[in-house]
Design an enzyme around this catalytic site. Sequence first.
Site, PDB file in Angstrom:
ATOM      1  N   CYS A 184      -2.095   2.108   7.508  1.00 49.39           N
ATOM      2  CA  CYS A 184      -0.747   1.837   7.023  1.00 49.39           C
ATOM      3  C   CYS A 184      -0.487   0.348   7.192  1.00 49.39           C
ATOM      4  O   CYS A 184      -0.355  -0.139   8.312  1.00 49.39           O
ATOM      5  CB  CYS A 184       0.295   2.641   7.788  1.00 49.39           C
ATOM      6  SG  CYS A 184       2.001   2.217   7.347  1.00 49.39           S
ATOM      7  N   CYS A 201      18.838  -5.628   6.582  1.00 49.64           N
ATOM      8  CA  CYS A 201      19.520  -5.718   5.282  1.00 49.64           C
ATOM      9  C   CYS A 201      20.988  -5.373   5.462  1.00 49.64           C
ATOM     10  O   CYS A 201      21.311  -4.320   6.033  1.00 49.64           O
ATOM     11  CB  CYS A 201      18.880  -4.761   4.286  1.00 49.64           C
ATOM     12  SG  CYS A 201      19.626  -4.830   2.639  1.00 49.64           S
ATOM     13  N   GLU A 209       0.976  -0.499  -7.056  1.00 50.16           N
ATOM     14  CA  GLU A 209       1.059   0.773  -6.346  1.00 50.16           C
ATOM     15  C   GLU A 209       2.538   1.057  -6.105  1.00 50.16           C
ATOM     16  O   GLU A 209       3.261   0.221  -5.557  1.00 50.16           O
ATOM     17  CB  GLU A 209       0.307   0.716  -5.017  1.00 50.16           C
ATOM     18  CG  GLU A 209      -1.190   0.544  -5.179  1.00 50.16           C
ATOM     19  CD  GLU A 209      -1.955   0.707  -3.867  1.00 50.16           C
ATOM     20  OE1 GLU A 209      -1.398   1.297  -2.917  1.00 50.16           O
ATOM     21  OE2 GLU A 209      -3.104   0.242  -3.798  1.00 50.16           O
ATOM     22  N   TYR A 244      -7.581   4.898  -9.257  1.00 54.84           N
ATOM     23  CA  TYR A 244      -7.366   3.975  -8.133  1.00 54.84           C
ATOM     24  C   TYR A 244      -8.387   2.845  -8.168  1.00 54.84           C
ATOM     25  O   TYR A 244      -8.048   1.676  -7.939  1.00 54.84           O
ATOM     26  CB  TYR A 244      -7.469   4.749  -6.817  1.00 54.84           C
ATOM     27  CG  TYR A 244      -7.259   3.905  -5.588  1.00 54.84           C
ATOM     28  CD1 TYR A 244      -6.015   3.352  -5.301  1.00 54.84           C
ATOM     29  CD2 TYR A 244      -8.297   3.670  -4.690  1.00 54.84           C
ATOM     30  CE1 TYR A 244      -5.807   2.592  -4.162  1.00 54.84           C
ATOM     31  CE2 TYR A 244      -8.109   2.916  -3.549  1.00 54.84           C
ATOM     32  CZ  TYR A 244      -6.859   2.379  -3.289  1.00 54.84           C
ATOM     33  OH  TYR A 244      -6.663   1.614  -2.157  1.00 54.84           O
ATOM     34  N   TYR A 258      -0.287  -5.000  -5.046  1.00 57.79           N
ATOM     35  CA  TYR A 258       0.534  -4.973  -3.836  1.00 57.79           C
ATOM     36  C   TYR A 258       1.834  -5.755  -3.987  1.00 57.79           C
ATOM     37  O   TYR A 258       2.516  -6.027  -3.002  1.00 57.79           O
ATOM     38  CB  TYR A 258      -0.270  -5.506  -2.653  1.00 57.79           C
ATOM     39  CG  TYR A 258      -1.532  -4.722  -2.387  1.00 57.79           C
ATOM     40  CD1 TYR A 258      -1.473  -3.390  -1.976  1.00 57.79           C
ATOM     41  CD2 TYR A 258      -2.789  -5.294  -2.580  1.00 57.79           C
ATOM     42  CE1 TYR A 258      -2.628  -2.658  -1.761  1.00 57.79           C
ATOM     43  CE2 TYR A 258      -3.950  -4.569  -2.356  1.00 57.79           C
ATOM     44  CZ  TYR A 258      -3.862  -3.258  -1.947  1.00 57.79           C
ATOM     45  OH  TYR A 258      -5.000  -2.524  -1.719  1.00 57.79           O
ATOM     46  N   ASP A 311      -3.348  -7.144   2.541  1.00 57.72           N
ATOM     47  CA  ASP A 311      -3.602  -6.488   1.258  1.00 57.72           C
ATOM     48  C   ASP A 311      -3.251  -7.470   0.143  1.00 57.72           C
ATOM     49  O   ASP A 311      -2.078  -7.765  -0.091  1.00 57.72           O
ATOM     50  CB  ASP A 311      -2.755  -5.222   1.113  1.00 57.72           C
ATOM     51  CG  ASP A 311      -3.160  -4.130   2.086  1.00 57.72           C
ATOM     52  OD1 ASP A 311      -4.360  -4.042   2.410  1.00 57.72           O
ATOM     53  OD2 ASP A 311      -2.284  -3.371   2.527  1.00 57.72           O
ATOM     54  N   CYS A 342       0.834  -1.203   0.000  1.00 60.29           N
ATOM     55  CA  CYS A 342       0.000   0.000   0.000  1.00 60.29           C
ATOM     56  C   CYS A 342       0.869   1.253   0.000  1.00 60.29           C
ATOM     57  O   CYS A 342       1.684   1.465   0.903  1.00 60.29           O
ATOM     58  CB  CYS A 342      -0.917   0.001   1.217  1.00 60.29           C
ATOM     59  SG  CYS A 342      -1.926   1.488   1.371  1.00 60.29           S
TER      60      CYS A 342
END
Length: 217
Positions: free
Chosen positions: A198, A207, A95, A83, A135, A130, A52
Site C-alpha cells: 500500500c 482538509c 489507476e 494492468y 499514478y 510509484d 496505487c
Amino acid sequence: MLLSKSEMIAPERALPGRETPLQTDRLHVVSGRPLKGPHPEGFESALLAMGCFWGVERLFWQVPGVWVTSVGYAGGYTPNPTYEEVCTGRTGHAEVVEVVFDPDKVSFEALLRVFWENHDPTQGMRQGGDVGTQYRSAIYVADEAQRAVAERSLAAYQQALNDRGMGEITTRIEPRPAYYLAEGYHQGYLAKNPDGYCGIKGTGVVCPVGVGVGVSG
C-alpha cells in the site's frame, strides 16, 4: 522515440486494446455487493485517482455511507486495457477507484476530504516511489454539481497547503470518462492480501472541507 513513463502518450500512439471487457469479480470481497450494479436508487458515484488503487480502495470501503467500491482504469485512450498495458504508460489511463455512495449518509465533499488527506496531490505523475502517468491525481466528475464541489475543495486544500509552505496541487478535475474495471485479482486486493503493498501516504495537512469523515491508511 522512447516515451518516459511520466509523459502522457499521444492518442495516436496508444495501444489498441480490445472490444471485450476483462474478466473481473462479480461481487466485492468485503461487502458482497455487485461491482457493476445495480445499485440502490438515488445513490451516486465518485471516480478518483490518487496513486496505487489497492490502498486507495481500502480507504474508501471503510467510509460509512459507501455502498461498494471497485478499481479500474480511466482517463486514457486504450479500450479495456490490461494492468500490464497500463503499466507501460502506453494507454494513457490512471489507476482509479469508483466509490458508490449513499448521499444521505456521506457527501461527495466528505469523500473528497478523504481524497485530499490521504495522498500528496502536488507530485504530478507519481505518488512517492510509484512513478508514471498511471499514478497521477485526478477527480473525474459526473456533472456540474460534482465539478463545483471539487473545485471548491481544491481551492480550500491549496490554501491549507500554502499555509504550510507546501507546493501547488497538480490534481486534474475532468469530466468522467469511460471506466474500465480492472482484473479480478485487483478487486479488494488488500482484503485478499492483508500484508500486500500500500503506497498511499498523505501530506499531513488537514482538509478544511468535508469535516466529519476521517479515515487513515
